[in-house]
Scaffold this motif. Sequence first.
Motif, PDB file in Angstrom:
ATOM      1  N   ASN A 170      13.140 -30.527  29.392  1.00  0.00           N
ATOM      2  CA  ASN A 170      11.806 -29.931  29.872  1.00  0.00           C
ATOM      3  C   ASN A 170      10.690 -30.870  29.597  1.00  0.00           C
ATOM      4  O   ASN A 170       9.704 -30.383  29.979  1.00  0.00           O
ATOM      5  CB  ASN A 170      11.811 -28.672  28.850  1.00  0.00           C
ATOM      6  CG  ASN A 170      11.486 -28.856  27.542  1.00  0.00           C
ATOM      7  OD1 ASN A 170      11.222 -30.073  27.111  1.00  0.00           O
ATOM      8  ND2 ASN A 170      12.021 -27.948  26.765  1.00  0.00           N
ATOM      9  N   GLY A 171      10.836 -32.116  29.126  1.00  0.00           N
ATOM     10  CA  GLY A 171       9.574 -33.047  29.130  1.00  0.00           C
ATOM     11  C   GLY A 171       8.816 -32.993  28.155  1.00  0.00           C
ATOM     12  O   GLY A 171       7.490 -33.244  28.160  1.00  0.00           O
ATOM     13  N   THR A 172       8.977 -32.350  27.203  1.00  0.00           N
ATOM     14  CA  THR A 172       8.076 -31.854  25.971  1.00  0.00           C
ATOM     15  C   THR A 172       8.471 -31.866  24.585  1.00  0.00           C
ATOM     16  O   THR A 172       9.793 -32.192  24.431  1.00  0.00           O
ATOM     17  CB  THR A 172       7.562 -30.142  25.933  1.00  0.00           C
ATOM     18  OG1 THR A 172       8.641 -29.394  25.750  1.00  0.00           O
ATOM     19  CG2 THR A 172       7.063 -29.975  27.505  1.00  0.00           C
ATOM     20  N   GLN A 173       7.554 -32.141  23.804  1.00  0.00           N
ATOM     21  CA  GLN A 173       7.930 -32.354  22.300  1.00  0.00           C
ATOM     22  C   GLN A 173       9.064 -31.545  21.731  1.00  0.00           C
ATOM     23  O   GLN A 173       8.869 -30.236  21.922  1.00  0.00           O
ATOM     24  CB  GLN A 173       6.614 -32.568  21.542  1.00  0.00           C
ATOM     25  CG  GLN A 173       6.962 -32.711  19.899  1.00  0.00           C
ATOM     26  CD  GLN A 173       5.594 -32.638  19.148  1.00  0.00           C
ATOM     27  OE1 GLN A 173       4.553 -32.695  19.697  1.00  0.00           O
ATOM     28  NE2 GLN A 173       5.802 -32.798  17.875  1.00  0.00           N
ATOM     29  N   GLY A 174      10.043 -32.170  21.034  1.00  0.00           N
ATOM     30  CA  GLY A 174      11.026 -31.157  20.590  1.00  0.00           C
ATOM     31  C   GLY A 174      12.454 -31.169  21.327  1.00  0.00           C
ATOM     32  O   GLY A 174      13.295 -31.058  20.958  1.00  0.00           O
ATOM     33  N   ASP A 175      12.238 -31.394  22.828  1.00  0.00           N
ATOM     34  CA  ASP A 175      13.516 -31.778  23.501  1.00  0.00           C
ATOM     35  C   ASP A 175      13.856 -33.053  23.105  1.00  0.00           C
ATOM     36  O   ASP A 175      13.338 -34.060  23.121  1.00  0.00           O
ATOM     37  CB  ASP A 175      13.047 -31.946  25.330  1.00  0.00           C
ATOM     38  CG  ASP A 175      14.080 -31.974  25.830  1.00  0.00           C
ATOM     39  OD1 ASP A 175      14.720 -30.865  26.504  1.00  0.00           O
ATOM     40  OD2 ASP A 175      14.497 -33.150  26.288  1.00  0.00           O
ATOM     41  N   PRO A 176      15.206 -33.050  23.071  1.00  0.00           N
ATOM     42  CA  PRO A 176      15.856 -34.384  22.442  1.00  0.00           C
ATOM     43  C   PRO A 176      15.650 -35.553  23.557  1.00  0.00           C
ATOM     44  O   PRO A 176      15.359 -36.662  22.744  1.00  0.00           O
ATOM     45  CB  PRO A 176      17.435 -33.909  22.445  1.00  0.00           C
ATOM     46  CG  PRO A 176      17.486 -33.020  23.361  1.00  0.00           C
ATOM     47  CD  PRO A 176      16.559 -32.051  23.027  1.00  0.00           C
ATOM     48  N   TYR A 177      15.734 -35.278  24.706  1.00  0.00           N
ATOM     49  CA  TYR A 177      15.349 -36.346  25.654  1.00  0.00           C
ATOM     50  C   TYR A 177      13.900 -36.758  25.520  1.00  0.00           C
ATOM     51  O   TYR A 177      13.604 -38.048  25.661  1.00  0.00           O
ATOM     52  CB  TYR A 177      15.883 -36.285  26.954  1.00  0.00           C
ATOM     53  CG  TYR A 177      17.331 -35.629  26.959  1.00  0.00           C
ATOM     54  CD1 TYR A 177      18.387 -36.159  26.255  1.00  0.00           C
ATOM     55  CD2 TYR A 177      17.600 -34.503  28.110  1.00  0.00           C
ATOM     56  CE1 TYR A 177      19.539 -35.591  25.921  1.00  0.00           C
ATOM     57  CE2 TYR A 177      18.922 -34.269  27.952  1.00  0.00           C
ATOM     58  CZ  TYR A 177      19.927 -34.553  27.197  1.00  0.00           C
ATOM     59  OH  TYR A 177      21.226 -33.866  27.108  1.00  0.00           O
ATOM     60  N   PHE A 178      12.978 -35.874  25.356  1.00  0.00           N
ATOM     61  CA  PHE A 178      11.526 -36.364  25.229  1.00  0.00           C
ATOM     62  C   PHE A 178      11.655 -36.900  24.082  1.00  0.00           C
ATOM     63  O   PHE A 178      10.692 -38.167  24.050  1.00  0.00           O
ATOM     64  CB  PHE A 178      10.720 -35.393  25.180  1.00  0.00           C
ATOM     65  CG  PHE A 178       9.498 -35.413  25.083  1.00  0.00           C
ATOM     66  CD1 PHE A 178       8.529 -35.710  26.144  1.00  0.00           C
ATOM     67  CD2 PHE A 178       8.557 -35.433  23.772  1.00  0.00           C
ATOM     68  CE1 PHE A 178       7.052 -35.996  26.040  1.00  0.00           C
ATOM     69  CE2 PHE A 178       7.450 -35.986  23.601  1.00  0.00           C
ATOM     70  CZ  PHE A 178       6.572 -36.023  24.723  1.00  0.00           C
ATOM     71  N   ASP A 179      12.007 -36.644  22.820  1.00  0.00           N
ATOM     72  CA  ASP A 179      11.904 -37.176  21.585  1.00  0.00           C
ATOM     73  C   ASP A 179      12.459 -38.662  21.530  1.00  0.00           C
ATOM     74  O   ASP A 179      11.843 -39.551  21.203  1.00  0.00           O
ATOM     75  CB  ASP A 179      12.699 -36.387  20.359  1.00  0.00           C
ATOM     76  CG  ASP A 179      11.851 -35.231  20.505  1.00  0.00           C
ATOM     77  OD1 ASP A 179      10.652 -34.955  20.778  1.00  0.00           O
ATOM     78  OD2 ASP A 179      12.443 -34.318  19.597  1.00  0.00           O
ATOM     79  N   ALA A 180      13.459 -38.946  22.233  1.00  0.00           N
ATOM     80  CA  ALA A 180      14.121 -40.157  22.612  1.00  0.00           C
ATOM     81  C   ALA A 180      13.311 -41.160  23.294  1.00  0.00           C
ATOM     82  O   ALA A 180      13.167 -42.417  22.818  1.00  0.00           O
ATOM     83  CB  ALA A 180      15.613 -40.252  23.176  1.00  0.00           C
ATOM     84  N   PHE A 181      12.357 -40.769  24.281  1.00  0.00           N
ATOM     85  CA  PHE A 181      11.697 -41.580  25.097  1.00  0.00           C
ATOM     86  C   PHE A 181      10.515 -41.813  24.316  1.00  0.00           C
ATOM     87  O   PHE A 181      10.146 -43.022  24.184  1.00  0.00           O
ATOM     88  CB  PHE A 181      11.286 -40.565  26.161  1.00  0.00           C
ATOM     89  CG  PHE A 181      10.224 -41.357  27.106  1.00  0.00           C
ATOM     90  CD1 PHE A 181      10.671 -42.580  27.724  1.00  0.00           C
ATOM     91  CD2 PHE A 181       9.290 -40.616  27.681  1.00  0.00           C
ATOM     92  CE1 PHE A 181       9.981 -43.059  28.599  1.00  0.00           C
ATOM     93  CE2 PHE A 181       8.489 -41.353  28.527  1.00  0.00           C
ATOM     94  CZ  PHE A 181       8.787 -42.708  29.115  1.00  0.00           C
TER      95      PHE A 181
END
Length: 387
Positions: A170-181
């Motif tokens: 979802n591109g926001t803080q807390g999403d695992p892929y956002f956090d990895a980015f």
Amino acid sequence: MHWSSLILTFGAAAAVSNHSCIGTKAVSANCQSSENAMVRDFFYIGGEYVYESAYSSSIYSDQMYVEKLVRATGANETNPIVLINAGVPSGAAWLNTPDNRKGWASYFVEKGYIVYIVDITSVARSSQEQIAIYPMKIASTVTITEDDYTAPQLIDPYPQSVNHTQWPGNGTQGDPYFDAFMAAMIPLTSNTTSQELSMRSAGCTLLSMIGIESYIISHSAGATYPTLMSDQCPDLIKGNINLEPGNTPFQNLVGNSTVPAVGYSAARACGLTATLVEYDPPITNCSQLETVVVGVDTPGNRSCYMQTSPARQLPNIAKVPYVAITGAASPHITYDHCTIAYLNQAGVATDWIKLGDIGIEGNGHFLYLEKNNLVIAGVVKQWIKEN
């Protein structure tokens, strides 16, 4: 400096049994890579010894970290590819995506190209001991990353933003892929002049040592460096491929404001660069370039700074084939036309591939990390074959 040669497999992991191997979970020893084996070497290229009086000894400065990747079965494409990003994150981002899918380095290696990945000088593995010359600044915040890169549709700062669908998660803080980015964000230097000079020198040194005309693929502000290299050593470059070029002439524009003319700051006094490149008629100072604002500035179509007529030409940069690639839902769809128009005015023939025009929809700024990253890599590969 040559350190090692290894057979490696990178990243995009395949699930084994019922174990989840998605995203950073693939670090587990139970996960296997789905990528082909490749040979890896790394080097430090360019730079020089600099005497530090405070320590009564010398250090090494302005060197650039370089990885060389080759398919284990060998390359079969003649012209190598050099991958240059903006430093946010490091060059490692070319290897895999935040959700651990196959990255562009692996894609082009598998297609038979020799691939070089660099960390731009002063950043990451190219960080410098000359701290006074290369002071650092913050790379990104959660707000900047969400609004400009991963979820612009949530604040709708420009009309095209609502169509952004390609970021994994979802591109926001807390999403695992956002956090990895976000975890991959690293500081940048605020001394763009020193960085441009060192990248120009180290970049052309690298191309000369490669010994074969190379394609350069850059992203965002990383497009500044192949511009400089095209000016200094155009005969070593086969093509200049720019993913959403961030060296917009004379200005920085961002897509996180719904108010026209907000999100602007002056930048790159020499047009596409902060340091001198060869113009015809020549200049000795960037202030000799006379400019005019063209266009009505709106959130969906930003105004541009152009040269006044007659425009000075860029003869060396014009020697290298140039293409820009822009996502349909990115902030860059609102202002990449400025870069194209400036290059054309200065005598540089360009291609501009707007992904939406060829049926590839929903992309934001980080094209090479989004869900359809390999589709876009295919567009680049096709341009290479045609040029």
